[in-house]
Write a protein that holds these residues in place. Structure first.
Motif, PDB file in Angstrom:
ATOM      1  N   UNK A 118      36.645  36.268 -38.748  1.00  0.00           N
ATOM      2  CA  UNK A 118      37.769  35.989 -37.850  1.00  0.00           C
ATOM      3  C   UNK A 118      38.375  34.623 -38.159  1.00  0.00           C
ATOM      4  N   UNK A 119      37.547  33.631 -38.397  1.00  0.00           N
ATOM      5  CA  UNK A 119      38.040  32.297 -38.735  1.00  0.00           C
ATOM      6  C   UNK A 119      38.790  32.305 -40.068  1.00  0.00           C
ATOM      7  N   UNK A 120      38.318  33.091 -41.034  1.00  0.00           N
ATOM      8  CA  UNK A 120      39.000  33.192 -42.327  1.00  0.00           C
ATOM      9  C   UNK A 120      40.354  33.880 -42.181  1.00  0.00           C
ATOM     10  N   UNK A 121      40.429  34.907 -41.333  1.00  0.00           N
ATOM     11  CA  UNK A 121      41.704  35.587 -41.077  1.00  0.00           C
ATOM     12  C   UNK A 121      42.710  34.621 -40.448  1.00  0.00           C
ATOM     13  N   UNK A 122      42.243  33.820 -39.526  1.00  0.00           N
ATOM     14  CA  UNK A 122      43.122  32.840 -38.878  1.00  0.00           C
ATOM     15  C   UNK A 122      43.603  31.813 -39.893  1.00  0.00           C
ATOM     16  N   UNK A 123      42.704  31.355 -40.775  1.00  0.00           N
ATOM     17  CA  UNK A 123      43.088  30.381 -41.801  1.00  0.00           C
ATOM     18  C   UNK A 123      44.115  30.972 -42.760  1.00  0.00           C
ATOM     19  N   UNK A 124      43.963  32.247 -43.132  1.00  0.00           N
ATOM     20  CA  UNK A 124      44.925  32.896 -44.026  1.00  0.00           C
ATOM     21  C   UNK A 124      46.285  33.025 -43.339  1.00  0.00           C
ATOM     22  N   UNK A 125      46.295  33.379 -42.069  1.00  0.00           N
ATOM     23  CA  UNK A 125      47.551  33.477 -41.320  1.00  0.00           C
ATOM     24  C   UNK A 125      48.227  32.118 -41.239  1.00  0.00           C
ATOM     25  N   UNK A 126      47.462  31.074 -41.005  1.00  0.00           N
ATOM     26  CA  UNK A 126      48.033  29.719 -40.931  1.00  0.00           C
ATOM     27  C   UNK A 126      48.595  29.286 -42.278  1.00  0.00           C
ATOM     28  N   UNK A 127      47.943  29.701 -43.368  1.00  0.00           N
ATOM     29  CA  UNK A 127      48.457  29.364 -44.706  1.00  0.00           C
ATOM     30  C   UNK A 127      49.825  30.000 -44.924  1.00  0.00           C
ATOM     31  N   UNK A 128      49.978  31.269 -44.538  1.00  0.00           N
ATOM     32  CA  UNK A 128      51.285  31.923 -44.674  1.00  0.00           C
ATOM     33  C   UNK A 128      52.330  31.270 -43.770  1.00  0.00           C
ATOM     34  N   UNK A 129      51.924  30.873 -42.575  1.00  0.00           N
ATOM     35  CA  UNK A 129      52.866  30.213 -41.660  1.00  0.00           C
ATOM     36  C   UNK A 129      53.286  28.854 -42.201  1.00  0.00           C
ATOM     37  N   UNK A 130      52.374  28.139 -42.865  1.00  0.00           N
ATOM     38  CA  UNK A 130      52.749  26.837 -43.425  1.00  0.00           C
ATOM     39  C   UNK A 130      53.697  27.014 -44.609  1.00  0.00           C
ATOM     40  N   UNK A 131      53.538  28.103 -45.370  1.00  0.00           N
ATOM     41  CA  UNK A 131      54.496  28.387 -46.447  1.00  0.00           C
ATOM     42  C   UNK A 131      55.878  28.642 -45.854  1.00  0.00           C
ATOM     43  N   UNK A 132      55.940  29.433 -44.796  1.00  0.00           N
ATOM     44  CA  UNK A 132      57.227  29.723 -44.139  1.00  0.00           C
ATOM     45  C   UNK A 132      57.842  28.450 -43.576  1.00  0.00           C
ATOM     46  N   UNK A 133      57.037  27.577 -42.983  1.00  0.00           N
ATOM     47  CA  UNK A 133      57.558  26.320 -42.438  1.00  0.00           C
ATOM     48  C   UNK A 133      58.079  25.425 -43.552  1.00  0.00           C
ATOM     49  N   UNK A 134      57.412  25.434 -44.711  1.00  0.00           N
ATOM     50  CA  UNK A 134      57.874  24.651 -45.854  1.00  0.00           C
ATOM     51  C   UNK A 134      59.219  25.126 -46.364  1.00  0.00           C
ATOM     52  N   UNK A 135      59.448  26.427 -46.291  1.00  0.00           N
ATOM     53  CA  UNK A 135      60.739  26.964 -46.718  1.00  0.00           C
ATOM     54  C   UNK A 135      61.864  26.497 -45.803  1.00  0.00           C
ATOM     55  N   UNK A 136      61.575  26.409 -44.525  1.00  0.00           N
ATOM     56  CA  UNK A 136      62.587  25.945 -43.570  1.00  0.00           C
ATOM     57  C   UNK A 136      62.914  24.485 -43.819  1.00  0.00           C
ATOM     58  N   UNK A 137      61.886  23.685 -44.107  1.00  0.00           N
ATOM     59  CA  UNK A 137      62.097  22.255 -44.351  1.00  0.00           C
ATOM     60  C   UNK A 137      62.918  22.033 -45.614  1.00  0.00           C
ATOM     61  N   UNK A 138      62.689  22.863 -46.635  1.00  0.00           N
ATOM     62  CA  UNK A 138      63.405  22.704 -47.906  1.00  0.00           C
ATOM     63  C   UNK A 138      64.857  23.181 -47.830  1.00  0.00           C
ATOM     64  N   UNK A 139      65.207  23.893 -46.780  1.00  0.00           N
ATOM     65  CA  UNK A 139      66.576  24.394 -46.549  1.00  0.00           C
ATOM     66  C   UNK A 139      67.063  25.263 -47.702  1.00  0.00           C
TER      67      UNK A 139
END
Length: 175
Positions: free
Chosen positions: A122-143
């Protein structure tokens, strides 16, 4: 006999009976006027207030304003507000200690055997989800343009699909 035009509805001031005094249009109605308004609505006739203000409606509006002012001045964190619930019952320490010990035993039983791997998964699944969310957040920052957002996210999701077990995907990738 001269006909006096009715006061417009949007007028803020209305006359008291007799026409000598005026008052602000009330937001609160007295029981009699409220009943009259209900009857008019039930009959389907035009719902409109008279051009005059009854004294009971005027008093109801004053009471409403007084209550609103008192509510605005109420100190909700005062000692007086909680006086009816004071004093609190003392904590039953032996019972509390027993409940804590019981919970510790049940948690230890959950983590014994296969349970320890369930929590890690469960902790690994949460970490993988957070990794994808951080990629998406990075895309927003890069415009980046939206089509590049979609392309980069598709690549990240494909990488997750290749690396993670198929049973994890619903927990990691929300589509």
């Amino acid at each position: 006999m001269a006909h006096k035009p009715a006061q417009p509805i949007d007028d803020e001031w209305v006359e008291f009976p007799g026409g000598e005094l005026e008052g602000k249009r009330p937001k609160a109605l007295c029981p009699g006027c409220r009943e009259q308004l209900k009857r008019a609505a039930a009959e389907g006739s035009a719902i409109s207030r008279q051009g005059t203000l009854c004294f009971q409606c005027y008093r109801a509006e004053l009471e409403r304003e007084k209550a609103l002012k008192a509510a605005g001045e109420l100190d909700t964190s005062s000692v007086e507000r909680f006086q009816d619930s004071l004093p609190f019952e003392p904590v039953n320490r032996p019972r509390l200690d027993g409940l804590k010990a019981e919970r510790a035993v049940s948690r230890a039983a959950q983590h014994a055997g296969i349970g320890q791997y369930t929590d890690r998964r469960r902790q690994a699944q949460i970490a993988a989800r957070h990794a994808l969310q951080s990629i998406a957040a990075g895309l927003v920052v890069r415009r980046l343009p939206p089509e590049q957002h979609e392309r980069v996210m598709a690549i990240a999701i494909h990488a997750a699909e290749l690396q993670l077990p198929e049973s994890w995907l619903p927990f990691v990738i929300a589509r």
